[in-house]
Each structure stands twice: as structure tokens, then as C-alpha cells.
Motif scaffolding. Structure first.
Motif, PDB file in Angstrom:
ATOM      1  N   GLY A   1       0.809  -1.208   0.000  1.00 13.61           N
ATOM      2  CA  GLY A   1       0.000   0.000   0.000  1.00 13.61           C
ATOM      3  C   GLY A   1       0.843   1.258   0.000  1.00 13.61           C
ATOM      4  N   GLY A   2       0.174   2.381   0.300  1.00 11.58           N
ATOM      5  CA  GLY A   2       0.794   3.688   0.131  1.00 11.58           C
ATOM      6  C   GLY A   2       1.579   4.198   1.309  1.00 11.58           C
ATOM      7  N   GLY A   3       1.584   3.461   2.423  1.00 12.24           N
ATOM      8  CA  GLY A   3       2.376   3.918   3.560  1.00 12.24           C
ATOM      9  C   GLY A   3       1.603   4.799   4.515  1.00 12.24           C
ATOM     10  N   ILE A   4       2.321   5.682   5.192  1.00 12.37           N
ATOM     11  CA  ILE A   4       1.762   6.361   6.362  1.00 12.37           C
ATOM     12  C   ILE A   4       0.603   7.299   6.044  1.00 12.37           C
ATOM     13  CG2 ILE A   4       3.878   6.179   7.713  1.00 12.37           C
ATOM     14  CD1 ILE A   4       4.517   9.075   6.943  1.00 12.37           C
ATOM     15  N   TYR A   5       0.517   7.827   4.830  1.00 11.96           N
ATOM     16  CA  TYR A   5      -0.544   8.784   4.509  1.00 11.96           C
ATOM     17  C   TYR A   5      -1.818   8.111   4.000  1.00 11.96           C
ATOM     18  CZ  TYR A   5       2.252  12.978   5.216  1.00 11.96           C
ATOM     19  OH  TYR A   5       2.986  14.007   5.782  1.00 11.96           O
ATOM     20  N   PHE A   6      -1.772   6.812   3.762  1.00 11.98           N
ATOM     21  CA  PHE A   6      -2.877   6.146   3.090  1.00 11.98           C
ATOM     22  C   PHE A   6      -3.333   4.896   3.843  1.00 11.98           C
ATOM     23  CE2 PHE A   6      -0.094   8.189   0.010  1.00 11.98           C
ATOM     24  CZ  PHE A   6      -0.983   9.035  -0.640  1.00 11.98           C
TER      25      PHE A   6
ATOM     26  N   GLY B   1      -8.184   7.754   9.642  1.00  9.89           N
ATOM     27  CA  GLY B   1      -8.108   7.370  11.045  1.00  9.89           C
ATOM     28  C   GLY B   1      -6.825   7.786  11.728  1.00  9.89           C
ATOM     29  N   ARG B   2      -5.779   8.086  10.980  1.00 12.06           N
ATOM     30  CA  ARG B   2      -4.503   8.504  11.565  1.00 12.06           C
ATOM     31  C   ARG B   2      -4.574   9.974  11.975  1.00 12.06           C
ATOM     32  NH1 ARG B   2       0.823   6.189  10.848  1.00 12.06           N
ATOM     33  NH2 ARG B   2       0.718   4.139   9.864  1.00 12.06           N
ATOM     34  N   PRO B   3      -4.275  10.287  13.217  1.00 12.94           N
ATOM     35  CA  PRO B   3      -4.334  11.686  13.665  1.00 12.94           C
ATOM     36  C   PRO B   3      -3.475  12.614  12.818  1.00 12.94           C
ATOM     37  CG  PRO B   3      -4.127  10.222  15.547  1.00 12.94           C
ATOM     38  CD  PRO B   3      -3.951   9.370  14.329  1.00 12.94           C
ATOM     39  N   GLU B   4      -2.296  12.142  12.412  1.00  9.99           N
ATOM     40  CA  GLU B   4      -1.399  13.005  11.642  1.00  9.99           C
ATOM     41  C   GLU B   4      -1.958  13.293  10.242  1.00  9.99           C
ATOM     42  OE1 GLU B   4       0.954  10.549  14.582  1.00  9.99           O
ATOM     43  OE2 GLU B   4      -0.588  10.141  13.060  1.00  9.99           O
TER      44      GLU B   4
END
Length: 617
Positions: free
Chosen positions: A251-256, A274-277
């Protein structure tokens, strides 16, 4: 050394240390008087560096320090406004390094190029601008790359678009909706493939170009609404993809999302709501447009694909809560700025307040208007035109306000209406008469009306991002332009005699599906210059004396007749005479009168105070 000198030296040393450890809030490149600070989110990095023109693109000279929360920070005096840069991110597990543009880049050389340090300063002179009330809006959807573009080898720019603002002012437009203008792959695009959502498209003129355009629009009395894309990103030229080297399931990693929720019709690039960042990233983007760029509102693309997976209807609860969270803050801080959703599922919860569980948008594009009205207008024969569908389209609303919907018949992803009326003969009489009849419904029905660029001079070619709009057609179709101008003037009540078109109330009181004639009443408080009656003839025949009900007795003045020859030399100039409404029940109303109306034509009528006084005498 005396004691005073000692303490002065100690104070200077301590102050120097304080200056050295001072940190700046914010994300991305943060220029200040002593240099530039940088902050980036890369939770799976073991080392992060900034490389750029300020250090001859050294890959090790300027390391960032871990803030122990996934964020990395550094402050370098040699980095200045105008410098290009990238981050070098070393993954903690594999040791591989990645050169990435800054996710918070406010300027890039191009979608595949470098980030640029810029200053947010700008000499605004729009303090006297007051946005129109939402019930007064007439929106013009514009694509910067094709609007007023005179060049053959590059797209239009904010500068070229700004030169045409007096033209839009003459038309009567008071709100411009710009199609997406965040940096996208290449120079030609509809804009729905953003590579860098904080940067303004470089081919259009970048951040300064957009600010100058907004400033000029405000000086011409027009608010600016910007399309934003949060249902997917990219997918091409997307440095956010596997940004710090981590991903799951390819997948796309931390942003996805790295599971099936990442899949969209445009690629596997749905942000992880769902990721706060990531939530903060999108929230910061919204606030940047509204504050730094003085944007007056945002139109969120395909909110359906934020709140759910369109393919199978699987809900994404954190997408819904993201929209609520952002809209709550915007409504609290900027109540005058409008948030519009393109959801297109006739969902009243999109515009319900967040306090009762709604998404908190102020308005939404209304599919219950465009589809039935286009269907009736483009029907091949009069017999098959269903006026009940028109009645439903006029009266449809969301929740407690008729202005929670944006109504239109043409947009960037819709075929041009004149061509749909008669393919290959879009400039002919039938196409002009019926398409402008639809325009009457757009500009007189309850809702916020919107037209698409070129609609006002009968553009019939479907929108393409490589085909410039020919504003010269305005001269060839001056009559159609005048029709739009006059309708917009009435819609905004600029002459003070059609206030009802700004009101909440509507009654479709006459629906003749045999003779294909419909009439409806708009009002705010009622009375002269407020009550407005709209009569629409959807048949290819005229009526010399057609009896209708009227809400008040006395004289009714025709403020607009679409069959007037000032709108087309081959129009019939039929009817359009002022009428007298006399006592006598008709259509459930206490008064009636006889109107004359041409084929495929519309009338707009209202009263002056003396008209009512005359009948009362």
C-alpha cells in the motif's frame, strides 16, 4: 572583570542559548528572520536530512532532530526564501533512503520537481470586500487552464483569468468556483489528480498568482470558492506514496490506507482518515486556503468517497468524523465561509449540523435537480416531457433551508446541454430555446444557482482541459449572454422588484402535463416587489390567452420574457404583456389572469406597489 560586566556577559550567553534552542511551530518550511525551520512527519525514519540549493544539495550537511513523536525538526540560517529543497529520509528498518518533496510544500518547481521555500506575505487590499449572503449567490464554475486562455502552447493562468473578471462582473456573477488548482501532474489537467495539496499549480502562476486572483476577484465584488480533493490523492507524481519507506500490503504507507479501504476509482490512494497526523494534514490544508489565500469557501470533491467505498458501499466512519471535525472548526472560526459538498446521493445528513450527527456542510450539489430537469429539457418530443418531474426538482430541498443545495444543469463532468438537446445543431433554434428554458429554472428555483464557463454564450463542446474557452463567442451569441445577464440580475434582485427569488418559500401551483405549461410562486415575505411568478412553457406552441391563478390581484409586470428578440433574432417576441389578475379562484388561489407566452419560453412577473393599489381602488 567587574560584577556588572560578568552578569551582562552571562545574560548575553543565556540569551544566545535561548535563541539557539527556540523552535517554531508549524509544518513544512517555516521561514523566519534568522533562516528557515523545517518540520516533517516521518515516524519510520532513523535519520532525516534537508538537502537543497542552500547547501549545494548536500545529503548530510543539514540533519533534522527527532522530536520523539514521529516528527523531525531542524532550523538552518542558511536556508532562505526562494531556495529549493527536498527531504532525505532514511528508513529505520531497511536503511534505504528516499528523496521526497515536502508534504506541506506551498510551492514546487513542478509536480516532479523540488519544494520551494516561500513567504506567506502578500499585500492584500480587499478589506472592504464583504461576501454576498448565500441566498444571493450566483456561482460561475471556472477552470483556470482553459478560461480566457490565449496561448497555444501552455495553459491559461490566474493572471489571464483575472483579466476577464470585468466580463464576469458585467454578467452579474458574484461567486467564482475554481476547479482544483493544487499542484497536479503535468501542466494540463482537470485538477482532480493532486500531487501536492499545499502547493498552488505552478503552470497557473503558483501561490502569488492565486493570491492576486483572489484579491482582484474581491475588488470586483466576487467571492472565490475552491475545489479541494480529499477523497484520493495523485496517483501520479505523488511523493507521499510510501513516504518514509514503510507500507503494508504494498500500500501507500503512512498517509494512506494500506488495506482495501485504500482502493478508489483513481488508484489505491485514499488517505487514512483514522490517523491523527493525516487528519491534521487535511485540516491544515483547509485552514491554509481560508486564511493565507482569503478563499471564501471550499467545494469538497466526492464526499461519497470520503465517507464510504463507492464500489460496495462500505462505510468509512472516520471519514465522516473527519468532515465533521473540520467543518465544526471552520463554522466556528469562519461562519461567513461556505462549505459545499459534492456527494450526489441525495443525503440530507451531509448538510445537517454536526451536533445532531450531520457532516456539517452548508450546501451540497443537488442531483435531484440536474437529472430530472435535463431529462425533461432533452426529451425528444413534447409528449414525453414530464412536468411532475420539474415540479419535484423545483421543490426539492435538504433540511430546513432551500439554500442548502447548489442547482445547475452544466458542470465540468456533464455534457453541454445545447448539444444534448440537438446533437450537431447546438446553435439552432430548438437548442437555444430549450437550453435557455433550463437556465430560467436554474436561476429562479430555490437553491444556489451555478453555471459552467461558456454556458452563457452557448458553448457546446464538452469540457477538455486542453481546449481553451473561446470568449469571442460572446459576440456571436450576444443575445444569449444578455439573457443570462438579465436573469442573473433578477435572481440577485438588483432592481429591487424580485425579492422573492431570494426567499425560502416556493409553491408550484399550476402543472398542466397536457399542454406542458407550469407556473410557480416564489416569495420571502410577500407583497409588491417580493411576490414573483414564473411561468414556463415546455411545448413547441404559443398561447395567446392562457388562464392562470395568481397569488395577488392587480397588475403584474413582465420583468423577463425569454422569447424576446433581444435574446435571438429568430425568437418570436411573442407575449410578454403585462397582465391584470382579477378576483376569481384558480389553481387554489384567489385571483386569476390571462397570459400570452411563446413556444419553449418563460415569463417572470412581479408587482409594483401602485399595481396593487389600483385594483384595491
Amino acid at each position: 572583570m567587574n560584577i556588572n560586566t560578568f552578569f551582562q556577559g552571562l545574560k548575553a550567553m543565556l540569551m544566545g542559548e535561548i535563541e539557539q534552542v527556540q523552535t517554531y511551530s508549524g509544518m513544512g518550511a517555516i521561514p523566519h528572520s534568522q533562516g528557515t525551520a523545517f518540520r516533517v512527519w516521518a515516524p519510520n525514519a532513523k535519520e532525516v536530512y534537508v538537502t537543497g540549493s542552500f547547501n549545494n544539495w548536500s545529503e548530510t550537511e543539514n540533519p533534522l532532530d527527532s522530536e520523539e513523536n514521529g516528527y523531525w525538526y531542524g532550523d538552518f540560517k542558511e536556508a532562505q526564501v526562494g531556495d529549493e529543497y527536498r527531504y532525505i529520509i532514511v528508513n529505520k528498518d531497511t536503511g534505504e533512503s528516499y528523496k521526497r518533496k515536502d508534504p506541506y510544500s506551498k510551492e514546487v518547481t513542478n509536480s516532479s520537481g523540488n519544494s520551494i521555500i516561500i513567504s506567506s506575505q502578500f499585500q492584500w487590499d480587499d478589506r472592504d470586500f464583504t461576501p454576498p449572503n448565500w441566498n444571493e449567490l450566483v456561482i460561475y464554475e471556472m477552470h483556470i487552464g482553459t478560461f480566457n486562455d490565449k496561448s497555444e502552447d501552455k495553459p491559461g493562468t490566474f493572471k489571464s483569468a483575472a483579466r476577464a473578471l470585468p466580463y464576469l462582473k458585467e454578467l452579474g456573477i458574484n461567486a467564482i468556483e475554481i476547479m482544483p488548482s493544487a499542484e497536479f501532474a503535468g501542466d494540463y489537467s482537470w485538477g482532480y489528480n493532486p500531487s501536492d495539496i499545499f502547493a498552488v499549480e505552478s503552470a497557473y502562476g503558483g501561490s502569488q498568482g492565486l493570491k492576486k486572483f483572489v484579491n482582484a476577484a474581491h475588488k470586483n465584488g466576487m467571492m472565490v470558492i475552491l475545489d479541494v480533493i480529499y477523497n484520493h490523492l495523485g496517483p501520479s507524481d505523488l511523493d507521499l506514496w510510501q513516504f518514509d519507506g514503510w507500507s503494508e500490503n504494498e500500500g501507500g504507507g503512512i498517509y494512506f490506507y494500506n488495506d482495501r479501504r485504500g482502493q478508489t476509482a483513481w488508484g489505491h490512494t485514499r488517505p487514512d482518515y483514522g490517523r491523527p497526523e493525516v487528519r491534521q494534514f487535511l485540516r491544515d490544508n483547509v485552514l491554509m486556503w481560508l486564511t493565507e489565500y482569503h478563499i471564501d469557501g471550499l467545494r469538497w470533491d466526492s464526499t461519497l468517497n470520503i465517507r464510504s467505498m463507492e464500489e460496495d458501499g462500505t462505510e468509512i466512519p472516520e471519514g465522516w468524523s473527519l468532515m465533521q471535525w473540520i467543518n465544526e472548526e471552520v463554522n466556528s472560526r469562519f461562519p461567513e465561509k461556505i462549505a459545499i459538498a459534492e456527494d450526489l446521493r441525495n443525503n440530507e445528513w451531509i448538510t445537517k449540523e454536526t451536533g445532531v450527527g450531520g457532516a456539517g456542510f452548508d450546501a451540497q450539489w443537488d442531483p435531484q435537480f440536474i437529472h430530472p430537469v435535463r431529462g425533461v429539457i432533452t426529451a425528444s418530443d413534447d409528449h414525453s416531457r414530464d412536468l411532475n418531474a420539474i415540479q419535484d426538482a423545483i421543490t426539492h430541498q435538504y433540511n430546513s433551508s432551500v439554500f442548502e443545495r447548489v442547482i445547475f444543469l452544466e458542470a465540468h463532468d456533464e455534457p453541454r446541454l445545447p448539444e444534448e438537446v440537438w446533437s450537431g445543431n447546438a446553435e439552432g433554434w430548438f437548442a437555444r430555446k430549450r437550453s435557455t428554458l433550463g437556465t430560467v429554472l436554474v436561476l429562479t428555483s430555490p437553491g444556489i444557482p451555478m453555471i459552467f464557463q461558456g454556458q452563457e454564450f452557448l458553448e457546446y463542446n464538452d469540457f477538455e482541459d486542453t481546449e481553451p474557452l473561446d470568449l469571442g463567442r460572446r459576440k456571436s451569441f450576444r443575445g444569449i449572454f444578455n439573457l443570462y445577464r438579465d436573469l442573473i440580475r433578477l435572481r440577485r434582485n438588483l432592481d429591487g422588484n424580485t425579492r422573492g427569488l431570494l426567499g425560502q418559500s416556493v409553491s408550484v401551483y399550476h402543472v398542466n402535463n397536457t399542454d406542458k405549461l407550469l407556473a410557480f410562486h416564489r416569495w420571502e415575505t410577500g407583497g409588491p416587489k417580493d411576490d414573483v411568478v414564473i411561468v414556463v412553457n415546455l411545448a413547441d406552441r404559443s398561447y395567446e390567452s392562457y388562464n392562470l391563478g395568481f397569488p395577488k390581484g392587480g397588475g403584474w409586470r413582465v420583468r423577463f420574457n425569454s422569447d424576446s428578440q433581444q435574446y435571438g433574432s429568430d425568437f418570436g417576441n411573442y407575449g410578454g404583456n403585462d397582465i391584470l389578475a382579477e378576483e376569481g379562484e384558480k389553481d387554489g388561489l384567489d385571483y386569476n389572469g390571462n397570459i400570452a407566452i411563446g413556444p419553449y419560453s418563460a415569463l417572470i412577473l412581479s408587482q409594483d406597489p401602485e399595481d396593487v393599489e389600483e385594483v384595491n381602488d
